[in-house]
Write an enzyme that holds these catalytic residues in place. Sequence first.
Site, PDB file in Angstrom:
ATOM      1  N   CYS A 212       3.348  -4.992  -3.929  1.00 32.76           N
ATOM      2  CA  CYS A 212       2.050  -4.455  -3.529  1.00 32.76           C
ATOM      3  C   CYS A 212       1.039  -5.502  -3.957  1.00 32.76           C
ATOM      4  CB  CYS A 212       1.773  -3.118  -4.208  1.00 32.76           C
ATOM      5  SG  CYS A 212       0.080  -2.539  -3.933  1.00 32.76           S
TER       6      CYS A 212
ATOM      7  N   CYS B 272      -2.412  -3.770  -5.337  1.00 31.98           N
ATOM      8  CA  CYS B 272      -2.466  -3.057  -6.629  1.00 31.98           C
ATOM      9  C   CYS B 272      -1.043  -2.939  -7.166  1.00 31.98           C
ATOM     10  CB  CYS B 272      -3.181  -1.718  -6.499  1.00 31.98           C
ATOM     11  SG  CYS B 272      -2.664  -0.704  -5.095  1.00 31.98           S
ATOM     12  N   SER B 273      -0.499  -1.734  -7.241  1.00 28.79           N
ATOM     13  CA  SER B 273       0.852  -1.599  -7.788  1.00 28.79           C
ATOM     14  C   SER B 273       1.589  -0.430  -7.139  1.00 28.79           C
ATOM     15  CB  SER B 273       0.792  -1.414  -9.306  1.00 28.79           C
ATOM     16  OG  SER B 273      -0.010  -0.293  -9.615  1.00 28.79           O
ATOM     17  N   CYS B 274       1.390  -0.209  -5.832  1.00 32.51           N
ATOM     18  CA  CYS B 274       2.084   0.871  -5.126  1.00 32.51           C
ATOM     19  C   CYS B 274       3.596   0.701  -5.306  1.00 32.51           C
ATOM     20  CB  CYS B 274       1.733   0.845  -3.646  1.00 32.51           C
ATOM     21  SG  CYS B 274      -0.021   1.163  -3.333  1.00 32.51           S
TER      22      CYS B 274
END
Lengths: 200, 107
Positions: A99, A102-104
Amino acid sequence: MSPPPRPDSIAGLERLIAALKAKGIVTEEELAARQAQTDKASPETGARMVARAWVDPAYRALLLRDGTAAAEAMGVSMAGAPPLGVLEDTPTRHHVIVCTLCSCYPRAVLGYPPPWYKSFAYRARVVREPRAVLAEWGTVLPPGVEVRVVDSTADYRWMVLPLRPAGTEGWSEGRLAALVTRDVLVGVALPQPPVAAAAE
Amino acid sequence: MSDDAAPRFSPGDRVQVRDDWPERRGPCHIRTPHYLRGRTGTVERVLGAFPNPEDLAFARPAPRRVLYHVLFDQPPLWREGEPGDQVLVEIFEHWLEPAAAPAKEAA
């Protein structure tokens, strides 16, 4: 990793929960159920899904068509979770998930993402030089395998269905699942058959 | 779901990501990565319709937008990398325009 919560943030959380309960928005039972679900989520869930797909063609088809339904079929509650998509590696294509924004991450089936998944270095580099990043994990793809970097930018969460390693014919689901680590499910590693099996 | 508009694009369609930079005009929340603005790719699959995150982030009413999986050749994006490698990205319909059919981006 993160510092312990401060007393004032705990007090703020308690006031928020009290207000939500007073308005009938959540109950203690719902909070406890969600807490239990969050605590239970771990890469072992994704590994069980992969192992079952390796031995059960009908489950494999479901997994690739509707990852959310496939997770629920394994007893995972996907209520409130983003839809899960599963991408299939082939002898000529390997997937790796990132991602960049962000940090999906498919938390419902893999639990919390590891720190490296959220690092600027991984997010910036894997879209740009995926093979160099994979090599740092010791992951070198066979010749003729193309890399598909999956940038998880919006509403889906993605997991990899890797190729079943050679030499695992006749293995039980449980034994197969043990080959499928978190890193395999993200696509930075490949499932490794035990040396004895590989040597046969 | 029934009020969602039909998807404008189908798998196999060539599409160009809008070369737009709303972040230069003011506060915004965008799920379209910088490195794809203006780039041409191919629709891989239609993923469904989801409330527009650009509105959700500001607690505005968020109309549902069709989300696509779009495939880009990796080397021309970065001027490096292995031919044949690709990047697969979720992009909302309002960021996509039709692109010329066979045009392969020069590596």
